[in-house]
Motif scaffolding. Structure first.
Motif, PDB file in Angstrom:
ATOM      1  N   PRO A 224       0.810  -1.224   0.000  1.00  0.00           N
ATOM      2  CA  PRO A 224       0.000   0.000   0.000  1.00  0.00           C
ATOM      3  C   PRO A 224       0.839   1.267   0.000  1.00  0.00           C
ATOM      4  CG  PRO A 224      -0.812  -1.581   1.619  1.00  0.00           C
ATOM      5  CD  PRO A 224       0.528  -2.081   1.137  1.00  0.00           C
ATOM      6  N   ASP A 225       2.110   1.150   0.381  1.00  0.00           N
ATOM      7  CA  ASP A 225       2.968   2.331   0.431  1.00  0.00           C
ATOM      8  C   ASP A 225       3.631   2.633  -0.916  1.00  0.00           C
ATOM      9  OD1 ASP A 225       2.430   2.643   3.132  1.00  0.00           O
ATOM     10  OD2 ASP A 225       4.053   1.306   3.716  1.00  0.00           O
ATOM     11  N   ALA A 226       3.271   1.866  -1.926  1.00  0.00           N
ATOM     12  CA  ALA A 226       3.888   2.070  -3.236  1.00  0.00           C
ATOM     13  C   ALA A 226       3.467   3.421  -3.820  1.00  0.00           C
ATOM     14  CB  ALA A 226       3.487   0.944  -4.180  1.00  0.00           C
ATOM     15  N   VAL A 227       4.215   3.863  -4.800  1.00  0.00           N
ATOM     16  CA  VAL A 227       3.927   5.142  -5.437  1.00  0.00           C
ATOM     17  C   VAL A 227       2.526   5.124  -6.032  1.00  0.00           C
ATOM     18  CG1 VAL A 227       4.629   6.703  -7.286  1.00  0.00           C
ATOM     19  CG2 VAL A 227       6.358   5.514  -5.921  1.00  0.00           C
ATOM     20  N   SER A 228       1.810   6.218  -5.900  1.00  0.00           N
ATOM     21  CA  SER A 228       0.442   6.315  -6.370  1.00  0.00           C
ATOM     22  C   SER A 228       0.362   6.133  -7.880  1.00  0.00           C
ATOM     23  CB  SER A 228      -0.126   7.679  -5.987  1.00  0.00           C
ATOM     24  OG  SER A 228      -1.413   7.856  -6.518  1.00  0.00           O
ATOM     25  N   SER A 229      -0.783   5.619  -8.331  1.00  0.00           N
ATOM     26  CA  SER A 229      -1.028   5.532  -9.768  1.00  0.00           C
ATOM     27  C   SER A 229      -1.331   6.921 -10.301  1.00  0.00           C
ATOM     28  CB  SER A 229      -2.219   4.614 -10.033  1.00  0.00           C
ATOM     29  OG  SER A 229      -3.410   5.250  -9.598  1.00  0.00           O
ATOM     30  N   LEU A 258      -9.537   0.420   0.650  1.00  0.00           N
ATOM     31  CA  LEU A 258      -8.382   0.138   1.507  1.00  0.00           C
ATOM     32  C   LEU A 258      -7.428  -0.863   0.870  1.00  0.00           C
ATOM     33  CD1 LEU A 258     -10.214  -0.242   4.938  1.00  0.00           C
ATOM     34  CD2 LEU A 258      -8.724   1.646   4.243  1.00  0.00           C
ATOM     35  N   GLU A 259      -7.850  -1.481  -0.223  1.00  0.00           N
ATOM     36  CA  GLU A 259      -7.002  -2.475  -0.862  1.00  0.00           C
ATOM     37  C   GLU A 259      -5.770  -1.812  -1.473  1.00  0.00           C
ATOM     38  OE1 GLU A 259      -9.432  -4.507  -3.673  1.00  0.00           O
ATOM     39  OE2 GLU A 259     -10.883  -5.183  -2.158  1.00  0.00           O
ATOM     40  N   THR A 260      -4.805  -2.623  -1.839  1.00  0.00           N
ATOM     41  CA  THR A 260      -3.602  -2.091  -2.476  1.00  0.00           C
ATOM     42  C   THR A 260      -3.990  -1.244  -3.684  1.00  0.00           C
ATOM     43  OG1 THR A 260      -2.307  -3.989  -1.784  1.00  0.00           O
ATOM     44  CG2 THR A 260      -1.440  -2.685  -3.616  1.00  0.00           C
ATOM     45  N   GLY A 261      -3.523  -0.005  -3.722  1.00  0.00           N
ATOM     46  CA  GLY A 261      -3.883   0.894  -4.809  1.00  0.00           C
ATOM     47  C   GLY A 261      -5.190   1.613  -4.594  1.00  0.00           C
ATOM     48  N   GLY A 262      -5.862   1.394  -3.458  1.00  0.00           N
ATOM     49  CA  GLY A 262      -7.122   2.069  -3.191  1.00  0.00           C
ATOM     50  C   GLY A 262      -6.922   3.554  -2.944  1.00  0.00           C
ATOM     51  N   LEU A 263      -7.922   4.356  -3.305  1.00  0.00           N
ATOM     52  CA  LEU A 263      -7.785   5.805  -3.230  1.00  0.00           C
ATOM     53  C   LEU A 263      -7.686   6.292  -1.789  1.00  0.00           C
ATOM     54  CD1 LEU A 263      -7.647   8.411  -4.879  1.00  0.00           C
ATOM     55  CD2 LEU A 263     -10.146   8.547  -4.727  1.00  0.00           C
ATOM     56  N   VAL A 264      -8.482   5.733  -0.877  1.00  0.00           N
ATOM     57  CA  VAL A 264      -8.419   6.168   0.524  1.00  0.00           C
ATOM     58  C   VAL A 264      -7.076   5.782   1.140  1.00  0.00           C
ATOM     59  CG1 VAL A 264      -9.402   5.839   2.821  1.00  0.00           C
ATOM     60  CG2 VAL A 264     -10.917   6.167   0.859  1.00  0.00           C
ATOM     61  N   THR A 265      -6.613   4.566   0.843  1.00  0.00           N
ATOM     62  CA  THR A 265      -5.290   4.157   1.329  1.00  0.00           C
ATOM     63  C   THR A 265      -4.218   5.109   0.835  1.00  0.00           C
ATOM     64  OG1 THR A 265      -5.749   1.805   1.641  1.00  0.00           O
ATOM     65  CG2 THR A 265      -3.501   2.388   1.063  1.00  0.00           C
ATOM     66  N   GLN A 266      -4.286   5.476  -0.443  1.00  0.00           N
ATOM     67  CA  GLN A 266      -3.272   6.371  -0.988  1.00  0.00           C
ATOM     68  C   GLN A 266      -3.336   7.756  -0.351  1.00  0.00           C
ATOM     69  OE1 GLN A 266      -0.938   5.128  -3.153  1.00  0.00           O
ATOM     70  NE2 GLN A 266       0.109   7.018  -2.563  1.00  0.00           N
ATOM     71  N   HIS A 303      -9.666  10.888   9.943  1.00  0.00           N
ATOM     72  CA  HIS A 303      -9.776   9.687   9.116  1.00  0.00           C
ATOM     73  C   HIS A 303     -10.582   8.651   9.899  1.00  0.00           C
ATOM     74  CE1 HIS A 303      -6.851  11.593   6.550  1.00  0.00           C
ATOM     75  NE2 HIS A 303      -5.996  11.675   7.551  1.00  0.00           N
ATOM     76  N   TYR A 304     -11.674   8.176   9.291  1.00  0.00           N
ATOM     77  CA  TYR A 304     -12.615   7.343  10.022  1.00  0.00           C
ATOM     78  C   TYR A 304     -12.898   6.035   9.289  1.00  0.00           C
ATOM     79  CZ  TYR A 304     -13.191  11.991  11.936  1.00  0.00           C
ATOM     80  OH  TYR A 304     -12.938  13.237  12.472  1.00  0.00           O
ATOM     81  N   GLY A 305     -13.126   4.985  10.080  1.00  0.00           N
ATOM     82  CA  GLY A 305     -13.446   3.689   9.496  1.00  0.00           C
ATOM     83  C   GLY A 305     -12.725   2.568  10.195  1.00  0.00           C
ATOM     84  N   ILE A 306     -12.352   1.554   9.415  1.00  0.00           N
ATOM     85  CA  ILE A 306     -11.802   0.318   9.976  1.00  0.00           C
ATOM     86  C   ILE A 306     -10.376   0.048   9.527  1.00  0.00           C
ATOM     87  CG2 ILE A 306     -14.070  -0.751  10.195  1.00  0.00           C
ATOM     88  CD1 ILE A 306     -13.569  -2.191   7.556  1.00  0.00           C
TER      89      ILE A 306
END
Length: 339
Positions: A224-229, A258-266, A303-306
């Motif tokens: 998830p810490d990879a460079v953004s798309s 929240l998945e790898t490459g997900g917008l909220v994660t990024q 930041h809210y959620g799980i």
């Protein structure tokens, strides 16, 4: 001298030894191996059954919690967004059911959804940056836009087109700015970069940005810490511009964000200073999304959620009702109060 008969006897001896080994292996070792495999299969079967039962229990608890939240949503959301004009901005690949459910919750909280902007794949396509830049040059005064990438400039232009300026929020109107903003949205729509519903031109006090239903394929990376798309980069530039221009802005996505490459994660990986929610989609998550937007309006971003980086499942303290002109003066009607 080694003759043919010696070779023949040697070959026969080798095959005889192999045959004896196979027979001994299939008889002497068969039972222990089979017993071990059977025990492992039984263990895995029991584990799978326990996990299935735990999953069923979790789903029942989640359904019950959603039922409770739905039954109390009126009280939880009452006047949290009273007299607030909201524009919904959807990323490409958004889920219509999520947008419709959140629009209902926004109205339940007293907001008016003045319009919706749905971005297409063309808006986030890096191959179309030059054509986007040309449209900006044709429709927007260069002095009104920041220096930087096309994504940053386009984000600023759209934010200016959607969000009411401070002196317009009490009913005033900048006719020239409105004409420019309307022209921008029309040009972007004709170019296939977005679609517009309602009348969002310079009309929003607050903005709700919806993440894609699934991460962009180009964003898939080992961690998830990879460079953004490029797609995520473009959307986050828009989110930042909307957050800076509006009184309140929230980026919301389902748990898939929240998945790898997900917008909220990024967004969280990059240290976003605007509000994010990763649990939208269910009754509880949708209520949290509206409360998060209300908290953002009160000046409290979080930041809210799980998922990772969340401050909690919902804002703490909860935002209070917004006092409308017709509301009676009371402690509970004070903006940003607990309730």
């Amino acid at each position: 001298m080694i003759d043919f008969r010696y070779h023949l006897v040697s070959i026969i001896a080798v095959f005889l030894a192999l045959t004896v080994g196979i027979v001994l292996g299939s008889t002497m070792l068969q039972d222990p191996v089979l017993n071990t495999l059977q025990a492992e299969a039984d263990r895995l079967r029991d584990q799978a059954e326990r996990l299935r039962e735990e999953k069923d229990t979790a789903e029942q608890l989640n359904a019950s919690a959603n039922h409770v939240i739905s039954s109390r949503a009126d009280d939880m959301l009452h006047d949290r967004l009273a007299d607030t004009r909201v524009v919904i901005v959807e990323a490409p690949g958004g889920a219509p059911e999520l947008r419709n459910a959140l629009a209902t919750r926004l109205e339940q909280a007293g907001a008016t959804v003045v319009g919706r902007l749905t971005l297409t794949g063309g808006y986030v396509d890096p191959q179309r940056a030059d054509s986007v830049e040309e449209l900006l040059d044709e429709t927007v005064d260069a002095g009104d836009l920041p220096d930087g990438t096309t994504a940053k400039r386009a984000g600023a232009a759209l934010a200016r087109a959607l969000v009411a300026a401070e002196d317009e929020r009490d009913g005033g109107a900048d006719t020239a700015a409105a004409r420019e903003s309307e022209a921008l949205l029309e040009e972007f729509a004709e170019a296939g970069l977005l679609t517009v519903r309602g009348e969002p031109v310079r009309a929003a006090d607050a903005v709700l940005v919806l993440a894609p239903a699934e991460p962009f394929a180009a964003a898939t990376a080992p961690s998830p810490d990879a460079v953004s798309s490029p797609e995520n980069t473009t959307l986050l530039e828009l989110a930042r511009a909307l957050g800076a221009a509006s009184e309140g802005m929230t980026l919301a996505g389902s748990p898939s964000s929240l998945e790898t490459g997900g917008l909220v994660t990024q967004a969280r990986t990059e240290g976003a200073r605007f509000t994010t929610v990763d649990s939208a989609g269910g009754a509880a998550g949708n209520v949290v999304t509206v409360l998060a937007l209300a908290a953002s309006l009160a000046g409290h971003n979080g930041h809210y959620g799980i998922g990772g980086g969340a401050d909690g499942f919902l804002p703490d303290p909860l935002p209070g009702p917004i006092a409308s002109p017709s509301a009676t003066s009371s402690p509970s009607a004070a903006p940003g109060g607990n309730g």
